[in-house]
Design a protein around this motif. Sequence first.
Motif, PDB file in Angstrom:
ATOM      1  N   LEU A  99      48.986 -37.649  36.772  1.00 18.04           N
ATOM      2  CA  LEU A  99      49.584 -36.378  37.194  1.00 18.04           C
ATOM      3  C   LEU A  99      48.988 -35.176  36.469  1.00 18.04           C
ATOM      4  CD1 LEU A  99      53.309 -37.442  37.533  1.00 18.04           C
ATOM      5  CD2 LEU A  99      51.890 -36.463  39.353  1.00 18.04           C
ATOM      6  N   ARG A 100      48.355 -35.398  35.329  1.00 17.70           N
ATOM      7  CA  ARG A 100      47.799 -34.271  34.581  1.00 17.70           C
ATOM      8  C   ARG A 100      46.703 -33.556  35.354  1.00 17.70           C
ATOM      9  NH1 ARG A 100      44.523 -38.327  32.203  1.00 17.70           N
ATOM     10  NH2 ARG A 100      42.482 -37.667  31.508  1.00 17.70           N
ATOM     11  N   PHE A 101      46.128 -34.226  36.358  1.00 12.05           N
ATOM     12  CA  PHE A 101      45.067 -33.611  37.142  1.00 12.05           C
ATOM     13  C   PHE A 101      45.595 -32.731  38.276  1.00 12.05           C
ATOM     14  CE2 PHE A 101      42.944 -37.460  35.428  1.00 12.05           C
ATOM     15  CZ  PHE A 101      41.953 -36.826  34.704  1.00 12.05           C
ATOM     16  N   ALA A 102      46.895 -32.772  38.530  1.00 16.16           N
ATOM     17  CA  ALA A 102      47.482 -31.974  39.623  1.00 16.16           C
ATOM     18  C   ALA A 102      47.691 -30.530  39.175  1.00 16.16           C
ATOM     19  CB  ALA A 102      48.816 -32.579  40.048  1.00 16.16           C
ATOM     20  N   GLY A 103      47.368 -29.605  40.061  1.00 12.33           N
ATOM     21  CA  GLY A 103      47.613 -28.194  39.778  1.00 12.33           C
ATOM     22  C   GLY A 103      49.104 -27.910  39.724  1.00 12.33           C
TER      23      GLY A 103
END
Length: 140
Positions: A101-105
Motif C-alpha cells: 500500500l505504500r506505493f499508492a498515492g
Amino acid sequence: MKEQNFKKHAQYVPGFHFLALTLIGASLIIAIILLVSGGFSLSNVFDLLVALSLGLLFFYLRQFATANQDRIIRSEENFRSFRLTGKVLDSRLTKGQIIALRFAGDEEYSSLTEKATKEDLGPGDIKKAVQQWRADHHRV
C-alpha cells in the motif's frame, strides 16, 4: 531519480546483489574443492569456515535490514492512514499488504486499503491496482 511503477520498482545494488554474492559463492566452491582434494588440514577447514561465515553474513545482513525497513514502513503507513482517514490501519491487513500500500498515492490510498481488506488482495494485486504510483527511493 528513475520513475517507478509496478514493473520497475525492484531495486538492486549490483555490487551487493551480484558481485558480492558471486564472490562468496566462488569462495565457498573453492574452499570445498580444496577441502576435498587437499584433505582436512587446518588451513582448508579455516577457508571453508570463512566462506560459510561470509555466506551467513550476506544472508543475515539483508534479512536484518529488510525486517527493520518493514517495521518502519508499517509505522509510516499506520500514521499515513491516520493522517488521511482519522483511523489507524485495519488490523486484518497483513505486513505484505501494508508494504504494498505504500506505493499508492494519497488520493487512492483509502479506497485501495478498504478494497485490500474486503477482497483480501495480495501484495502483487495491490501494486497492480495502484493508478498513481508513489515512488519509494529510500528502500534498502
